[in-house]
Design a protein around this motif. Structure first.
Motif, PDB file in Angstrom:
ATOM      1  N   GLN A  64      54.148  81.688  32.981  1.00  0.00           N
ATOM      2  CA  GLN A  64      55.387  80.942  33.193  1.00  0.00           C
ATOM      3  C   GLN A  64      55.989  80.635  31.820  1.00  0.00           C
ATOM      4  O   GLN A  64      55.382  79.932  31.023  1.00  0.00           O
ATOM      5  N   ARG A  65      57.155  81.227  31.572  1.00  0.00           N
ATOM      6  CA  ARG A  65      57.825  81.070  30.277  1.00  0.00           C
ATOM      7  C   ARG A  65      59.326  80.990  30.522  1.00  0.00           C
ATOM      8  O   ARG A  65      59.873  81.817  31.254  1.00  0.00           O
ATOM      9  N   ASN A  66      59.956  79.987  29.929  1.00  0.00           N
ATOM     10  CA  ASN A  66      61.401  79.774  30.136  1.00  0.00           C
ATOM     11  C   ASN A  66      61.725  79.658  31.627  1.00  0.00           C
ATOM     12  O   ASN A  66      62.694  80.230  32.113  1.00  0.00           O
ATOM     13  N   THR A  67      60.870  78.934  32.334  1.00  0.00           N
ATOM     14  CA  THR A  67      60.972  78.719  33.793  1.00  0.00           C
ATOM     15  C   THR A  67      61.181  80.039  34.535  1.00  0.00           C
ATOM     16  O   THR A  67      62.004  80.151  35.438  1.00  0.00           O
ATOM     17  N   THR A  68      60.396  81.029  34.136  1.00  0.00           N
ATOM     18  CA  THR A  68      60.414  82.346  34.762  1.00  0.00           C
ATOM     19  C   THR A  68      58.986  82.849  34.890  1.00  0.00           C
ATOM     20  O   THR A  68      58.160  82.618  33.998  1.00  0.00           O
ATOM     21  N   PHE A  69      58.682  83.526  36.001  1.00  0.00           N
ATOM     22  CA  PHE A  69      57.383  84.180  36.143  1.00  0.00           C
ATOM     23  C   PHE A  69      57.437  85.537  35.436  1.00  0.00           C
ATOM     24  O   PHE A  69      58.358  86.324  35.648  1.00  0.00           O
ATOM     25  N   ARG A  91      56.100  70.902  33.384  1.00  0.00           N
ATOM     26  CA  ARG A  91      55.028  71.245  34.308  1.00  0.00           C
ATOM     27  C   ARG A  91      55.562  72.093  35.460  1.00  0.00           C
ATOM     28  O   ARG A  91      56.710  71.959  35.863  1.00  0.00           O
ATOM     29  N   HIS A  92      54.695  72.959  35.960  1.00  0.00           N
ATOM     30  CA  HIS A  92      55.036  73.788  37.117  1.00  0.00           C
ATOM     31  C   HIS A  92      54.053  73.515  38.253  1.00  0.00           C
ATOM     32  O   HIS A  92      52.956  72.987  38.037  1.00  0.00           O
ATOM     33  N   HIS A  93      54.456  73.875  39.450  1.00  0.00           N
ATOM     34  CA  HIS A  93      53.650  73.709  40.655  1.00  0.00           C
ATOM     35  C   HIS A  93      53.707  75.040  41.406  1.00  0.00           C
ATOM     36  O   HIS A  93      54.611  75.282  42.194  1.00  0.00           O
ATOM     37  N   VAL A  94      52.763  75.918  41.101  1.00  0.00           N
ATOM     38  CA  VAL A  94      52.769  77.276  41.635  1.00  0.00           C
ATOM     39  C   VAL A  94      52.120  77.295  43.015  1.00  0.00           C
ATOM     40  O   VAL A  94      51.081  76.673  43.232  1.00  0.00           O
ATOM     41  N   TYR A  95      52.740  78.039  43.940  1.00  0.00           N
ATOM     42  CA  TYR A  95      52.190  78.095  45.298  1.00  0.00           C
ATOM     43  C   TYR A  95      52.531  79.425  45.959  1.00  0.00           C
ATOM     44  O   TYR A  95      53.430  80.157  45.535  1.00  0.00           O
ATOM     45  N   GLU A 104      47.695  76.865  46.112  1.00  0.00           N
ATOM     46  CA  GLU A 104      48.573  75.889  45.484  1.00  0.00           C
ATOM     47  C   GLU A 104      47.921  75.396  44.201  1.00  0.00           C
ATOM     48  O   GLU A 104      46.749  75.019  44.185  1.00  0.00           O
ATOM     49  N   ILE A 105      48.672  75.455  43.108  1.00  0.00           N
ATOM     50  CA  ILE A 105      48.227  74.886  41.835  1.00  0.00           C
ATOM     51  C   ILE A 105      49.221  73.789  41.499  1.00  0.00           C
ATOM     52  O   ILE A 105      50.346  74.058  41.072  1.00  0.00           O
ATOM     53  N   LYS A 106      48.815  72.555  41.708  1.00  0.00           N
ATOM     54  CA  LYS A 106      49.742  71.439  41.566  1.00  0.00           C
ATOM     55  C   LYS A 106      50.118  71.208  40.107  1.00  0.00           C
ATOM     56  O   LYS A 106      49.552  71.822  39.206  1.00  0.00           O
ATOM     57  N   LEU A 107      51.092  70.357  39.899  1.00  0.00           N
ATOM     58  CA  LEU A 107      51.708  70.145  38.585  1.00  0.00           C
ATOM     59  C   LEU A 107      50.712  70.257  37.432  1.00  0.00           C
ATOM     60  O   LEU A 107      49.706  69.542  37.395  1.00  0.00           O
ATOM     61  N   TYR A 108      51.026  71.155  36.498  1.00  0.00           N
ATOM     62  CA  TYR A 108      50.095  71.363  35.388  1.00  0.00           C
ATOM     63  C   TYR A 108      50.825  71.978  34.198  1.00  0.00           C
ATOM     64  O   TYR A 108      51.924  72.530  34.323  1.00  0.00           O
ATOM     65  N   VAL A 109      50.171  71.880  33.047  1.00  0.00           N
ATOM     66  CA  VAL A 109      50.563  72.612  31.844  1.00  0.00           C
ATOM     67  C   VAL A 109      49.324  73.346  31.354  1.00  0.00           C
ATOM     68  O   VAL A 109      48.207  73.060  31.786  1.00  0.00           O
ATOM     69  N   ILE A 130      58.853  72.930  41.827  1.00  0.00           N
ATOM     70  CA  ILE A 130      59.740  72.160  40.958  1.00  0.00           C
ATOM     71  C   ILE A 130      61.001  72.945  40.621  1.00  0.00           C
ATOM     72  O   ILE A 130      62.084  72.375  40.507  1.00  0.00           O
ATOM     73  N   HIS A 131      60.862  74.259  40.480  1.00  0.00           N
ATOM     74  CA  HIS A 131      61.990  75.110  40.074  1.00  0.00           C
ATOM     75  C   HIS A 131      62.194  76.176  41.148  1.00  0.00           C
ATOM     76  O   HIS A 131      61.497  77.192  41.174  1.00  0.00           O
ATOM     77  N   ASP A 132      63.152  75.943  42.029  1.00  0.00           N
ATOM     78  CA  ASP A 132      63.348  76.801  43.190  1.00  0.00           C
ATOM     79  C   ASP A 132      63.758  78.223  42.830  1.00  0.00           C
ATOM     80  O   ASP A 132      63.574  79.141  43.634  1.00  0.00           O
ATOM     81  N   HIS A 133      64.336  78.429  41.649  1.00  0.00           N
ATOM     82  CA  HIS A 133      64.782  79.774  41.290  1.00  0.00           C
ATOM     83  C   HIS A 133      63.625  80.672  40.866  1.00  0.00           C
ATOM     84  O   HIS A 133      63.785  81.889  40.767  1.00  0.00           O
TER      85      HIS A 133
END
Length: 199
Positions: A64-69, A91-95, A104-109, A130-133
């Motif tokens: 996850q970099r610049n709010t992009t996978f 932080r991101h919340h990947v699911y 699900e990986i809850k909020l983390y850095v 957190i980031h729908d896009h």
């Protein structure tokens, strides 16, 4: 690009590397219904023998970099463990809610301690709460024989043993397994060229 790649034209050219080598190179040209090349299509061969030959990849990750996978599409053999390092300052919340691997990986850095193992074959769509896009796909395959098409729509599969397979193509515009038809393909010394049309 057509939303239904099953209407695309595939041309598969099979060449034996040498008379002494019992393996072939398969070239697949992926085009849409307008005859234009389709990039980043996943081309793979399935069979019972291919399934038995699967071994997990040693490493795989989606950053996850610049709010992009990165990458947007990760292709792995079944059984591979995938890490999800967060290089952003937020932080991101990947699911994934996909049946092949809900997790699900809850909020983390940073990088979570435990990777996610994709034990089954199939496609998992990923998102961030957190980031729908943010969206990505993990394509876990039940075969070691796969490739991705380049900007010219060409996918090259190397070291394919002779045998009977089902040739399949996946692209991120295909939303269900029903959109990924299987085409019978026999790889041997006599079929120098095969042309296949997906309908």
């Amino acid at each position: 690009m057509s939303r239904k790649l099953q209407r695309a034209l595939l041309t598969a050219a099979v060449f034996l590397l040498s008379p002494q080598t019992p393996a072939a190179q398969l070239q697949v040209q992926v085009q849409n219904s307008s005859g234009k090349p389709v990039a980043d299509a996943v081309v793979f061969l399935e069979s019972a023998a291919a399934s038995a030959a699967v071994t997990p990849a040693a490493t795989a990750k989606i950053i996850q970099r610049n709010t992009t996978f990165i990458p947007e599409v990760l292709v792995i053999p079944r059984g591979t463990a995938v890490t999800f390092p967060n290089e952003d300052t937020v932080r991101h919340h990947v699911y994934s809610f996909s049946a092949v691997k809900p997790f699900e990986i809850k909020l983390y850095v940073g990088t979570p301690t435990e990777p996610v193992v994709f034990e089954q074959s199939g496609v998992a769509a990923l998102g961030c709460n957190i980031h729908d896009h943010m969206i990505a796909w993990v394509v876990a395959l039940d075969t070691p024989y796969y490739s991705r098409s380049n900007s010219e729509g060409l996918a090259v599969l190397n070291d394919v043993p002779p045998g009977d397979y089902s040739l399949r193509v996946w692209h991120k515009t295909l939303l269900s397994a029903a959109d990924v038809p299987g085409l019978p393909l026999s790889v041997n010394a006599t079929n120098a060229v095969q042309q296949i049309r997906l309908k």
